[in-house]
Design a protein around this motif. Sequence first.
Motif, mmCIF file in Angstrom:
data_model
loop_
_atom_site.group_PDB
_atom_site.id
_atom_site.type_symbol
_atom_site.label_atom_id
_atom_site.label_comp_id
_atom_site.label_asym_id
_atom_site.label_seq_id
_atom_site.Cartn_x
_atom_site.Cartn_y
_atom_site.Cartn_z
ATOM 1 N N ILE A 75 30.591 39.222 43.099
ATOM 2 C CA ILE A 75 30.634 37.741 42.778
ATOM 3 C C ILE A 75 32.060 38.290 43.404
ATOM 4 O O ILE A 75 32.682 39.315 43.134
ATOM 5 C CB ILE A 75 30.720 38.755 41.075
ATOM 6 N N TYR A 76 32.248 37.330 43.481
ATOM 7 C CA TYR A 76 34.330 36.929 43.978
ATOM 8 C C TYR A 76 34.877 36.191 42.706
ATOM 9 O O TYR A 76 33.986 35.039 41.949
ATOM 10 C CB TYR A 76 34.383 36.243 45.243
ATOM 11 N N ILE A 77 36.246 36.483 42.049
ATOM 12 C CA ILE A 77 36.885 35.903 41.637
ATOM 13 C C ILE A 77 37.632 35.084 41.983
ATOM 14 O O ILE A 77 38.104 35.930 43.406
ATOM 15 C CB ILE A 77 37.573 36.802 40.530
ATOM 16 N N VAL A 78 37.431 33.312 41.885
ATOM 17 C CA VAL A 78 38.223 33.153 42.768
ATOM 18 C C VAL A 78 39.288 32.119 41.585
ATOM 19 O O VAL A 78 38.985 31.523 41.412
ATOM 20 C CB VAL A 78 37.199 31.766 43.967
ATOM 21 N N SER A 79 40.636 32.482 41.968
ATOM 22 C CA SER A 79 41.384 31.877 40.568
ATOM 23 C C SER A 79 42.612 31.767 41.460
ATOM 24 O O SER A 79 43.460 31.943 42.671
ATOM 25 C CB SER A 79 41.171 32.695 39.634
ATOM 26 N N SER A 80 43.022 30.599 41.046
ATOM 27 C CA SER A 80 45.012 30.501 41.073
ATOM 28 C C SER A 80 45.831 31.400 40.357
ATOM 29 O O SER A 80 46.661 31.313 40.482
ATOM 30 C CB SER A 80 44.984 28.651 40.679
ATOM 31 N N SER A 81 45.108 32.444 39.514
ATOM 32 C CA SER A 81 46.332 32.994 38.865
ATOM 33 C C SER A 81 46.558 33.926 39.928
ATOM 34 O O SER A 81 45.923 34.367 40.934
ATOM 35 C CB SER A 81 45.799 33.633 38.110
ATOM 36 N N VAL A 82 47.784 34.429 39.850
ATOM 37 C CA VAL A 82 48.410 35.407 40.535
ATOM 38 C C VAL A 82 48.772 36.261 39.789
ATOM 39 O O VAL A 82 49.412 37.303 40.087
ATOM 40 C CB VAL A 82 49.189 34.796 41.578
ATOM 41 N N ASP A 83 48.378 36.771 38.741
ATOM 42 C CA ASP A 83 49.197 37.426 37.582
ATOM 43 C C ASP A 83 48.671 39.034 38.006
ATOM 44 O O ASP A 83 47.512 38.973 38.365
ATOM 45 C CB ASP A 83 48.349 37.055 35.722
ATOM 46 N N PRO A 84 49.196 40.060 38.590
ATOM 47 C CA PRO A 84 48.636 41.284 38.342
ATOM 48 C C PRO A 84 48.005 41.771 37.004
ATOM 49 O O PRO A 84 47.312 42.584 37.824
ATOM 50 C CB PRO A 84 49.963 42.352 38.842
ATOM 51 N N GLU A 85 47.977 41.071 35.548
ATOM 52 C CA GLU A 85 46.455 41.842 34.703
ATOM 53 C C GLU A 85 45.987 41.120 34.989
ATOM 54 O O GLU A 85 44.685 41.718 34.958
ATOM 55 C CB GLU A 85 47.630 41.340 33.860
ATOM 56 N N ASP A 86 45.487 40.015 35.576
ATOM 57 C CA ASP A 86 43.954 39.555 35.704
ATOM 58 C C ASP A 86 43.673 40.427 37.071
ATOM 59 O O ASP A 86 42.472 40.364 37.226
ATOM 60 C CB ASP A 86 44.658 38.307 35.891
ATOM 61 N N VAL A 87 44.411 40.665 38.204
ATOM 62 C CA VAL A 87 44.187 41.243 39.645
ATOM 63 C C VAL A 87 43.589 43.150 39.164
ATOM 64 O O VAL A 87 41.935 43.192 39.197
ATOM 65 C CB VAL A 87 44.471 41.648 40.808
ATOM 66 N N LEU A 88 43.783 42.913 38.171
ATOM 67 C CA LEU A 88 44.429 44.890 38.043
ATOM 68 C C LEU A 88 42.978 44.758 36.341
ATOM 69 O O LEU A 88 41.401 45.721 37.176
ATOM 70 C CB LEU A 88 44.830 45.009 36.800
ATOM 71 N N LYS A 89 43.179 43.322 36.134
ATOM 72 C CA LYS A 89 41.511 43.266 34.632
ATOM 73 C C LYS A 89 40.447 43.532 35.941
ATOM 74 O O LYS A 89 38.920 43.927 35.517
ATOM 75 C CB LYS A 89 41.641 42.515 34.089
ATOM 76 N N ALA A 90 39.969 42.475 36.458
ATOM 77 C CA ALA A 90 39.375 41.673 38.130
ATOM 78 C C ALA A 90 38.271 43.192 38.193
ATOM 79 O O ALA A 90 37.482 43.660 38.809
ATOM 80 C CB ALA A 90 39.514 40.770 39.080
ATOM 81 N N LYS A 91 39.288 43.723 38.763
ATOM 82 C CA LYS A 91 38.766 45.315 39.374
ATOM 83 C C LYS A 91 37.860 46.104 38.158
ATOM 84 O O LYS A 91 37.833 47.422 39.059
ATOM 85 C CB LYS A 91 40.376 46.906 39.897
ATOM 86 N N SER A 92 38.549 46.078 37.232
ATOM 87 C CA SER A 92 37.626 46.937 36.016
ATOM 88 C C SER A 92 36.771 46.635 36.105
ATOM 89 O O SER A 92 35.541 47.750 35.640
ATOM 90 C CB SER A 92 38.822 47.021 34.974
ATOM 91 N N TYR A 93 35.989 45.707 36.506
ATOM 92 C CA TYR A 93 34.257 45.610 36.681
ATOM 93 C C TYR A 93 34.081 46.167 37.372
ATOM 94 O O TYR A 93 34.539 44.903 38.298
ATOM 95 C CB TYR A 93 34.463 43.753 36.425
ATOM 96 N N SER A 94 32.762 46.784 38.089
ATOM 97 C CA SER A 94 32.460 46.800 38.617
ATOM 98 C C SER A 94 31.349 45.893 39.896
ATOM 99 O O SER A 94 31.180 46.250 41.010
ATOM 100 C CB SER A 94 31.531 48.255 38.289
#
Length: 136
Positions: free
Chosen positions: A89-108
């Motif tokens: 799974i790749y998250i492909v988003s227009s969001s550049v919010d560092p919180e979104d990137v960190l949250k994505a990393k929390s999902y194995s």
Amino acid sequence: MKKIDIACIIDDDPIFIFGVKKVMQLAEVCNNFLIYRNGQEALDALTALVTDGEKLPDVILLDLNMPILDGWQFLDEFIQTPVSKEITIYIVSSSVDPEDVLKAKSYSIVNNYIVKPITMKKLVEVLSGIGMEKTS
């Protein structure tokens, strides 16, 4: 590069869907596509595939901001579905919010976070890594 049998695109933007699908076809990296316009539609369809023992996608390109069920809600539900194969799974988003990137990393289950717009070169590069180790 191993060709992807089925790619799943979960995004409510028809222009993005058209573009990514076209790029994947031109680059000849994928045979078939499953397209869903929101997380609920994708969750229902993928759960039915699991239940019926049908072929699941090799890769999911997941948008975050969608109506009905967003990308985060989809992930929270999907990780509870017992799947018989590893799906990248790749998250492909227009969001550049560092919180979104960190949250994505929390999902194995999430392999990487890609910021839109995505170029043909970047998409092919990312998809050529299917089946390899998760990037950090």
